[in-house]
Design a protein around this motif. Structure first.
Motif, PDB file in Angstrom:
ATOM      1  N   ASN B 337      56.281  61.325  -4.231  1.00  0.00           N
ATOM      2  CA  ASN B 337      55.760  60.886  -2.941  1.00  0.00           C
ATOM      3  C   ASN B 337      55.497  62.051  -2.009  1.00  0.00           C
ATOM      4  OD1 ASN B 337      55.086  58.293  -2.405  1.00  0.00           O
ATOM      5  ND2 ASN B 337      57.214  57.604  -2.224  1.00  0.00           N
ATOM      6  N   SER B 338      56.500  62.865  -1.932  1.00  0.00           N
ATOM      7  CA  SER B 338      56.331  63.993  -1.025  1.00  0.00           C
ATOM      8  C   SER B 338      55.334  64.995  -1.574  1.00  0.00           C
ATOM      9  CB  SER B 338      57.674  64.671  -0.779  1.00  0.00           C
ATOM     10  OG  SER B 338      58.141  65.213  -1.969  1.00  0.00           O
ATOM     11  N   PHE B 339      55.262  65.008  -2.896  1.00  0.00           N
ATOM     12  CA  PHE B 339      54.333  65.979  -3.491  1.00  0.00           C
ATOM     13  C   PHE B 339      52.886  65.563  -3.276  1.00  0.00           C
ATOM     14  CE2 PHE B 339      51.969  67.901  -6.953  1.00  0.00           C
ATOM     15  CZ  PHE B 339      52.309  69.227  -6.748  1.00  0.00           C
ATOM     16  N   TYR B 340      52.639  64.318  -3.514  1.00  0.00           N
ATOM     17  CA  TYR B 340      51.253  63.871  -3.412  1.00  0.00           C
ATOM     18  C   TYR B 340      50.874  63.440  -2.018  1.00  0.00           C
ATOM     19  CZ  TYR B 340      50.683  64.206  -8.380  1.00  0.00           C
ATOM     20  OH  TYR B 340      50.594  64.676  -9.631  1.00  0.00           O
ATOM     21  N   LYS B 341      51.870  63.397  -1.161  1.00  0.00           N
ATOM     22  CA  LYS B 341      51.609  63.037   0.227  1.00  0.00           C
ATOM     23  C   LYS B 341      50.942  61.678   0.312  1.00  0.00           C
ATOM     24  CE  LYS B 341      53.550  66.036   1.906  1.00  0.00           C
ATOM     25  NZ  LYS B 341      54.700  65.456   2.518  1.00  0.00           N
ATOM     26  N   GLN B 342      51.529  60.781  -0.365  1.00  0.00           N
ATOM     27  CA  GLN B 342      50.911  59.459  -0.394  1.00  0.00           C
ATOM     28  C   GLN B 342      51.137  58.781   0.946  1.00  0.00           C
ATOM     29  OE1 GLN B 342      52.338  57.147  -3.604  1.00  0.00           O
ATOM     30  NE2 GLN B 342      50.259  56.757  -4.302  1.00  0.00           N
ATOM     31  N   SER B 343      50.119  58.357   1.490  1.00  0.00           N
ATOM     32  CA  SER B 343      50.291  57.667   2.764  1.00  0.00           C
ATOM     33  C   SER B 343      50.605  56.213   2.483  1.00  0.00           C
ATOM     34  CB  SER B 343      49.027  57.794   3.605  1.00  0.00           C
ATOM     35  OG  SER B 343      47.996  57.093   2.987  1.00  0.00           O
ATOM     36  N   ASN B 344      51.225  55.623   3.429  1.00  0.00           N
ATOM     37  CA  ASN B 344      51.652  54.243   3.232  1.00  0.00           C
ATOM     38  C   ASN B 344      50.483  53.274   3.297  1.00  0.00           C
ATOM     39  OD1 ASN B 344      54.283  54.616   2.742  1.00  0.00           O
ATOM     40  ND2 ASN B 344      54.932  54.447   4.883  1.00  0.00           N
ATOM     41  N   ASN B 345      49.573  53.639   4.132  1.00  0.00           N
ATOM     42  CA  ASN B 345      48.531  52.667   4.409  1.00  0.00           C
ATOM     43  C   ASN B 345      47.591  52.472   3.227  1.00  0.00           C
ATOM     44  OD1 ASN B 345      49.710  52.611   6.881  1.00  0.00           O
ATOM     45  ND2 ASN B 345      48.177  53.963   7.829  1.00  0.00           N
ATOM     46  N   ASN B 346      47.131  53.546   2.712  1.00  0.00           N
ATOM     47  CA  ASN B 346      46.236  53.387   1.565  1.00  0.00           C
ATOM     48  C   ASN B 346      46.758  54.219   0.397  1.00  0.00           C
ATOM     49  OD1 ASN B 346      45.801  55.503   3.210  1.00  0.00           O
ATOM     50  ND2 ASN B 346      43.569  55.523   2.982  1.00  0.00           N
ATOM     51  N   LYS B 347      47.313  53.563  -0.476  1.00  0.00           N
ATOM     52  CA  LYS B 347      47.929  54.256  -1.594  1.00  0.00           C
ATOM     53  C   LYS B 347      46.909  54.764  -2.588  1.00  0.00           C
ATOM     54  CE  LYS B 347      52.097  51.511  -1.433  1.00  0.00           C
ATOM     55  NZ  LYS B 347      52.698  50.306  -2.022  1.00  0.00           N
ATOM     56  N   ASP B 348      45.766  54.141  -2.531  1.00  0.00           N
ATOM     57  CA  ASP B 348      44.769  54.496  -3.552  1.00  0.00           C
ATOM     58  C   ASP B 348      44.276  55.938  -3.362  1.00  0.00           C
ATOM     59  OD1 ASP B 348      45.054  51.857  -4.128  1.00  0.00           O
ATOM     60  OD2 ASP B 348      43.437  51.292  -2.739  1.00  0.00           O
ATOM     61  N   THR B 349      44.154  56.299  -2.118  1.00  0.00           N
ATOM     62  CA  THR B 349      43.649  57.651  -1.897  1.00  0.00           C
ATOM     63  C   THR B 349      44.823  58.626  -1.851  1.00  0.00           C
ATOM     64  OG1 THR B 349      43.820  57.291   0.443  1.00  0.00           O
ATOM     65  CG2 THR B 349      41.679  56.855  -0.562  1.00  0.00           C
ATOM     66  N   THR B 350      44.991  59.236  -2.941  1.00  0.00           N
ATOM     67  CA  THR B 350      46.055  60.246  -2.978  1.00  0.00           C
ATOM     68  C   THR B 350      45.466  61.591  -2.591  1.00  0.00           C
ATOM     69  OG1 THR B 350      45.573  60.545  -5.290  1.00  0.00           O
ATOM     70  CG2 THR B 350      47.443  59.120  -4.760  1.00  0.00           C
ATOM     71  N   VAL B 351      46.214  62.206  -1.773  1.00  0.00           N
ATOM     72  CA  VAL B 351      45.757  63.526  -1.342  1.00  0.00           C
ATOM     73  C   VAL B 351      46.145  64.535  -2.408  1.00  0.00           C
ATOM     74  CG1 VAL B 351      45.897  65.215   0.505  1.00  0.00           C
ATOM     75  CG2 VAL B 351      46.114  62.789   1.015  1.00  0.00           C
ATOM     76  N   LYS B 352      45.238  65.420  -2.637  1.00  0.00           N
ATOM     77  CA  LYS B 352      45.514  66.446  -3.651  1.00  0.00           C
ATOM     78  C   LYS B 352      46.695  67.290  -3.212  1.00  0.00           C
ATOM     79  CE  LYS B 352      42.297  67.151  -7.047  1.00  0.00           C
ATOM     80  NZ  LYS B 352      42.072  68.126  -8.095  1.00  0.00           N
ATOM     81  N   PRO B 353      47.541  67.614  -4.136  1.00  0.00           N
ATOM     82  CA  PRO B 353      48.700  68.420  -3.749  1.00  0.00           C
ATOM     83  C   PRO B 353      48.254  69.793  -3.246  1.00  0.00           C
ATOM     84  CG  PRO B 353      48.528  68.299  -6.110  1.00  0.00           C
ATOM     85  CD  PRO B 353      47.555  67.319  -5.576  1.00  0.00           C
ATOM     86  N   ASP B 376      54.720  77.558   0.921  1.00  0.00           N
ATOM     87  CA  ASP B 376      55.274  77.716  -0.417  1.00  0.00           C
ATOM     88  C   ASP B 376      55.893  76.408  -0.895  1.00  0.00           C
ATOM     89  OD1 ASP B 376      56.502  81.117  -0.155  1.00  0.00           O
ATOM     90  OD2 ASP B 376      54.506  80.278  -0.500  1.00  0.00           O
ATOM     91  N   ASP B 377      56.547  75.824   0.019  1.00  0.00           N
ATOM     92  CA  ASP B 377      57.392  74.717  -0.391  1.00  0.00           C
ATOM     93  C   ASP B 377      57.107  73.539   0.529  1.00  0.00           C
ATOM     94  OD1 ASP B 377      60.966  74.482  -0.926  1.00  0.00           O
ATOM     95  OD2 ASP B 377      59.357  73.008  -1.050  1.00  0.00           O
ATOM     96  N   PHE B 378      56.177  72.804   0.131  1.00  0.00           N
ATOM     97  CA  PHE B 378      55.712  71.783   1.048  1.00  0.00           C
ATOM     98  C   PHE B 378      56.683  70.630   1.158  1.00  0.00           C
ATOM     99  CE2 PHE B 378      51.977  71.706   3.462  1.00  0.00           C
ATOM    100  CZ  PHE B 378      51.977  70.460   4.020  1.00  0.00           C
ATOM    101  N   HIS B 379      57.355  70.435   0.159  1.00  0.00           N
ATOM    102  CA  HIS B 379      58.322  69.358   0.180  1.00  0.00           C
ATOM    103  C   HIS B 379      59.355  69.602   1.260  1.00  0.00           C
ATOM    104  CE1 HIS B 379      60.795  66.153  -1.314  1.00  0.00           C
ATOM    105  NE2 HIS B 379      61.817  66.998  -1.418  1.00  0.00           N
ATOM    106  N   MET B 380      59.865  70.787   1.258  1.00  0.00           N
ATOM    107  CA  MET B 380      60.833  71.172   2.276  1.00  0.00           C
ATOM    108  C   MET B 380      60.260  70.971   3.654  1.00  0.00           C
ATOM    109  SD  MET B 380      63.845  72.235   1.864  1.00  0.00           S
ATOM    110  CE  MET B 380      64.250  73.514   3.017  1.00  0.00           C
ATOM    111  N   ALA B 381      59.026  71.383   3.774  1.00  0.00           N
ATOM    112  CA  ALA B 381      58.407  71.354   5.077  1.00  0.00           C
ATOM    113  C   ALA B 381      58.349  69.941   5.632  1.00  0.00           C
ATOM    114  CB  ALA B 381      57.013  71.931   4.988  1.00  0.00           C
ATOM    115  N   SER B 382      58.005  69.059   4.793  1.00  0.00           N
ATOM    116  CA  SER B 382      57.895  67.698   5.282  1.00  0.00           C
ATOM    117  C   SER B 382      59.272  67.185   5.680  1.00  0.00           C
ATOM    118  CB  SER B 382      57.271  66.801   4.207  1.00  0.00           C
ATOM    119  OG  SER B 382      58.221  66.536   3.221  1.00  0.00           O
TER     120      SER B 382
END
Lengths: 469, 523
Positions: B337-353, B376-382
């Motif tokens: 989830n955190s990697f792909y930055k999936q938004s809650n509203n529209n799951k279909d559009t996954t943002v490129k990592p 470097d570490d986007f997961h941490m950032a979020s």
């Protein structure tokens, strides 16, 4: 305004019978005194003292750029008795102004008197601080007509630590010659000046008042700076005379530089006792560049004795100014309540005794020449009468020229305003010089047009105080 | 590596006039020699059509604030320049002017020339054309020292000088020789100094110290704390009180003093644990999501909350395979989830990592080391961003308040905010807030005053004339008000979003879409 040391140098020249007007570099002195006068910069205070008749010292303080000053000493082997302090000096002597060129006629009298000045010398030194720059001058009279002038400066900031210039000058009544050598780029110079016309008509000077006071001088200068191979050449012609009717002196000069095609003509006239006007026209016949410069100086009478007294002078001038002066004189005398001695006008003299006086060949009343027939050399029988007349004329009355000159010399002026402008350079210079208390004050401003922005701007401004006793 | 220079862009009137002005003032600066009868003006200036070849041979050093490289320049173009001046043709006039310069007070040793020193000015046009330049130069740029340019060789190959005096062969040769040496001098000495001075001017290095002196006097008067959030205008100062405090803090670190001065709005590292407990780490989120891991096991791993390592102990100790499976699935879910930055509203559009990328164009992000760490570490950032959003509560309430904790922990998982929102947040808050959240203590950059960025000072009071200084923020400046406001907004936002997310998470749990596991985690 001369500095006190320059003034003493002039006095030295005067007391040793050295005619400065006979030097080529002073051939345009009158016009350049009215057109190219220097403007003081910043604040300057000059305090001088003539401790003995042979020595003088001077102290100068100025704040141009930074506060600096100088100490000067002067020694003369000739006693300088004819000098005066700033309190009583006449402004005509203290300031650079119009110079009345004397025809070098009666030098034979002075020759005898100047015998003792043959070996006279003048030493002058000045030390500047800070910076420890030195300047020195030696004037050594070799013979009655020859002198050696050495000037040198020593400045440790300069590349060769100093410069020396040597003048060997021969100043005879009829001519003057100068050889100049300067160590700065090995400059060699030669200048000469010749007076034309037979000036010393010694026989008749006592008999006939000199109507012909004109002097014609022709001179030339040659320069060659050996180190940089730069030559220079110019010739000049000067005609100086006095108006026979009014006695007012005027000087015309024409200077030519044939290498550069430059031509400069000046006309300077003393329009009245208290005013001088000068104009200069420059033209270059290679580039057709021209320039017209105009200038005047105006003297103001001092308040203490505003009108010059004519007590022992009989002046017969036709000009309005002199009429005014004589009228004033009469009025003053009337106010004083003394017995009013009317000035002997020409008419009264002529009416009183027509034969024994020759004052002015031009009769101003009827514009008619009245030359006394007794003066004509054929009338041998009347020679004693002529001698008497000459004696009388020399004693009682003067010619217009000498009268005017004496009037100029004896007038007590308080201040002078000088103004000069140049059309091509687009600048205006105003200088005021005068006596304030016991000080001689000189203040001036130069306003020029900026060539780029065409806005007027102050180029120079300054005040200079000078005190000497 | 070589560059294509867009030479045509030089052909603008404004640039030409600017260059003319610059050259005119440079040529007329200082005392002009006596041989020149007037000032020098530029009659014609043309850059020509042919561009120079500019080639970078080597880059020795490359950093955010420094650069060193060797380049090669070749020019054989049709640039030409025409100068106009008046030349003094009377040598005795030059002699006179030179001699007058040596005089101390007035004309003393200079002979009194009558008319032989009359000036005679000749107009002179000088055209420089056919310039051939080929040279190798070194550029050294340092933010603190400015730009230096040195040529290794003599770059001027040839130049054609034509003047009004071309018919006089002697003069023409003389001029040619003189101008060549002058231009060689220009490349060797004048140009490097000019460029260096200009670069210093634009970096405005020397202004800073002036500012400091100018404002130190006023700052000593007011004695206000720089970190006082109430007084916004006084935030930009080095107050003496603050400096005193910093010094005290420094001394405590040095001497191991137990008394540590307290700073408003700053957490000491020794108290950091209270914060990191509430950090939504992987374990925290896991615990909150599963609701089944007992408090005991949570507490056992509580002490290593700082790391995002996968709680292997949890998996090993548990004998129930189903539960282990669920835990694993949950972990993978959170990570992806955190990697792909999936938004809650529209799951279909996954943002490129977001891959590791260092952007040098956007300087603001690249300026701070923390931001690169974030990249470097986007997961941490979020995770941090959610920490930041949870900050106001912990800051406003007392830190030791344990009653608050459940409320805090009620936040179920890492905030799933859209990346652009994150970016906006990052941009809007100054970078320094990261220091506050994460990096506290002496060893960090926060107390390291000699940072890579030049320290600038700021006025103590709002001065309308010096508004621009507001832009230059001190490295020690923490705009707490701004952070607080932002976080308040965020928390408001979040409370609004929470419902939605609850709803979203419900659907999410029911549908449970199969997402590819994230790339191996490097911790």
């Amino acid at each position: 305004m001369y500095t006190y040391m320059e003034y003493l140098q002039k006095c030295f020249y005067k007391s040793t019978n050295w005619n400065e007007d006979n030097i080529f570099s002073n051939i345009t002195a009158s016009s350049s005194a009215i057109l190219d006068f220097p403007i003081p910069t910043g604040f300057k205070l000059d305090s001088s003292n003539k401790s003995t008749e042979y020595s003088a010292s001077s102290f100068t303080l100025s704040n141009y750029h930074s506060i600096n000053g100088s100490l000067a000493y002067l020694y003369s082997s000739v006693p300088l008795r004819n000098t005066m302090g700033t309190k009583e000096i006449s402004l005509q002597d203290a300031l650079v102004g119009f110079r009345i060129i004397e025809p070098s006629s009666n030098n034979h009298k002075q020759l005898s008197s100047s015998k003792r000045h043959d070996r006279s010398s003048l030493l002058y030194g000045r030390m500047y601080f800070p910076g420890s720059a030195l300047e020195a001058m030696i004037i050594k009279r070799i013979s009655a007509h020859t002198q050696l002038l050495i000037k040198c400066i020593n400045n440790p900031h300069m590349d060769k630590n100093g410069t020396m210039i040597v003048y060997l000058q021969k100043n005879a009544p009829k001519y003057s010659r100068e050889f100049i050598y300067s160590t700065n780029e090995s400059l060699i110079g030669f200048r000469c000046l010749y007076n034309l016309g037979n000036s010393d008509n010694s026989l008749n000077t006592a008999l006939i008042p000199k109507f012909d006071n004109s002097v014609i001088s022709i001179g030339t200068e040659l320069w060659y700076a050996a180190r940089t191979m730069s030559p220079g050449l110019s010739t000049a012609f000067r005609y100086s005379t006095r108006s026979t009717s009014t006695g007012k002196p005027l000087t015309m000069t024409l200077a030519v530089n044939p290498i550069l095609g430059h031509l400069s003509s000046t006309y300077t006239v003393k329009t009245s006792v208290a005013s001088t006007f000068s104009s200069r026209y420059d033209f270059n016949f290679f580039s057709y560049a021209s320039n017209l410069s105009l200038g005047f100086e105006l003297y103001n009478y001092s308040r203490e004795n505003p009108v010059h007294s004519f007590a022992n002078r009989s002046v017969n001038l036709s000009s309005e100014e002199n009429r005014f002066l004589s009228h004033q004189d009469r009025k003053v005398r009337g106010q004083h309540g003394g017995n009013t001695i009317p000035i002997r006008s020409h008419t009264s003299i002529a009416q009183k005794d027509h034969s024994n006086m020759i004052i002015n060949p031009i009769q101003n009343l009827d514009n008619y020449y009245h030359i006394n027939p007794t003066l004509l050399p054929e009338k041998k029988k009347l020679l004693d009468e002529v001698e008497l007349a000459a004696h009388l004329s020399s004693e009682n009355s003067e010619s217009v020229t000498t009268a005017f000159q004496n009037l100029v010399n004896e007038s007590d002026f308080a201040s002078v305003v000088k103004f000069s402008t140049s059309l091509n350079d687009r600048m205006v210079k105003i200088l005021w010089e005068g006596r304030v208390k016991d000080f001689l004050v000189s203040t001036g401003v130069k306003v020029g047009m900026n060539p780029v922005t065409n806005a007027p701007e102050f180029n120079r401004f300054g005040v200079s105080f000078s005190y000497a006793c | 590596m070589s560059f294509k220079v867009n030479w045509k862009s030089l052909e603008t009137d404004s640039l030409t006039s600017w260059t003319k002005d610059l050259l005119t003032s440079a040529l007329n600066s200082g005392k002009s020699p006596n041989i020149l009868a007037s000032s020098i003006s530029i009659k014609d200036l043309n850059f020509g059509k042919i561009a120079p070849n500019f080639e970078i041979l080597e880059i020795g050093e490359l950093g955010r604030d420094r650069f060193r490289g060797i380049f090669k320049i070749n020019y054989e173009g049709d640039f030409h320049l025409t100068l106009h001046t008046n030349v003094q043709a009377n040598p005795l006039n030059i002699y006179y002017s030179n001699s007058m310069e040596k005089e101390i007070d007035s004309q003393f040793v200079t002979p009194n020339f009558l008319l032989s020193n009359e000036q005679f000015a000749l107009p002179l046009d000088l055209k420089l054309s056919d310039i051939k330049i080929s040279g190798i130069g070194i550029i050294v740029f340092s933010k603190s020292k400015g730009l230096t340019l040195v040529f290794r060789n003599d770059p001027l190959d040839s130049i054609k000088v034509s003047s009004t005096f071309d018919t006089v062969q002697v003069l023409a040769n003389f001029l040619q020789k003189q101008i060549e040496t002058q231009i060689r001098d220009l490349f060797r000495e004048t140009l490097p100094t000019l460029i260096h001075q200009f670069s210093l001017k634009y970096l405005s290095l020397d202004n800073n110290s002036d500012d400091l002196h100018a404002h130190f006097a006023s700052s000593s008067r007011t004695h206000s704390s720089a970190l006082d959030p109430d007084n916004e205008f006084n935030n930009f100062t080095y107050s003496s009180k603050n400096l005193q405090k910093n010094l005290q803090l420094f001394n405590t670190r040095e001497t191991l003093d137990l008394h540590i001065p307290k700073f408003k709005g700053i957490i000491q590292r020794s108290h950091l644990e209270k914060f990191t407990q509430n950090y939504p780490s992987l374990l925290n989120s896991l615990y909150l999501n599963l609701h089944e891991i007992d408090m005991k096991s949570y507490n056992t791993y509580n002490n290593n909350t700082g790391s995002n390592g996968i709680p292997i102990d949890l998996l090993i100790n548990d004998k129930n395979f189903n539960r282990t499976n669920r835990v694993l699935k949950e972990i993978s879910d959170i990570q992806s989830n955190s990697f792909y930055k999936q938004s809650n509203n529209n799951k279909d559009t996954t943002v490129k990592p977001k891959r590791r990328r260092i952007k040098y164009s956007t300087r603001k992000k690249a300026a701070s080391p923390t931001s690169t760490l974030i990249n470097d570490d986007f997961h941490m950032a979020s995770l941090h961003s959610s920490v930041a959003s949870s900050m106001p509560m912990s800051m406003s309430s007392s830190l030791s308040d344990s009653e608050e904790r459940p409320q805090l922990l009620a936040q179920p998982r890492p905030m799933r905010i859209s990346p652009d929102f994150y970016q906006a947040f990052l941009k809007s808050t100054p970078e320094q807030c990261w220091y506050q959240c994460k990096r506290v203590g002496l060893g960090t950059n926060y107390f390291n005053f000699a940072t890579s960025q030049p320290i600038s000072t700021s006025p103590i009071k709002k001065d309308p004339a010096r508004d621009f200084i507001k832009e230059k923020k001190s490295i020690n400046y923490i705009d707490i008000n701004k952070v607080n406001n932002k976080l308040k907004e965020l928390s408001m936002d979040r409370s609004g979003k929470r419902k939605q997310r609850n709803y979203g998470s419900a659907t999410y749990e029911s549908e449970n879409p199969i997402v590819a596991p994230p790339p191996p985690y490097s911790h």
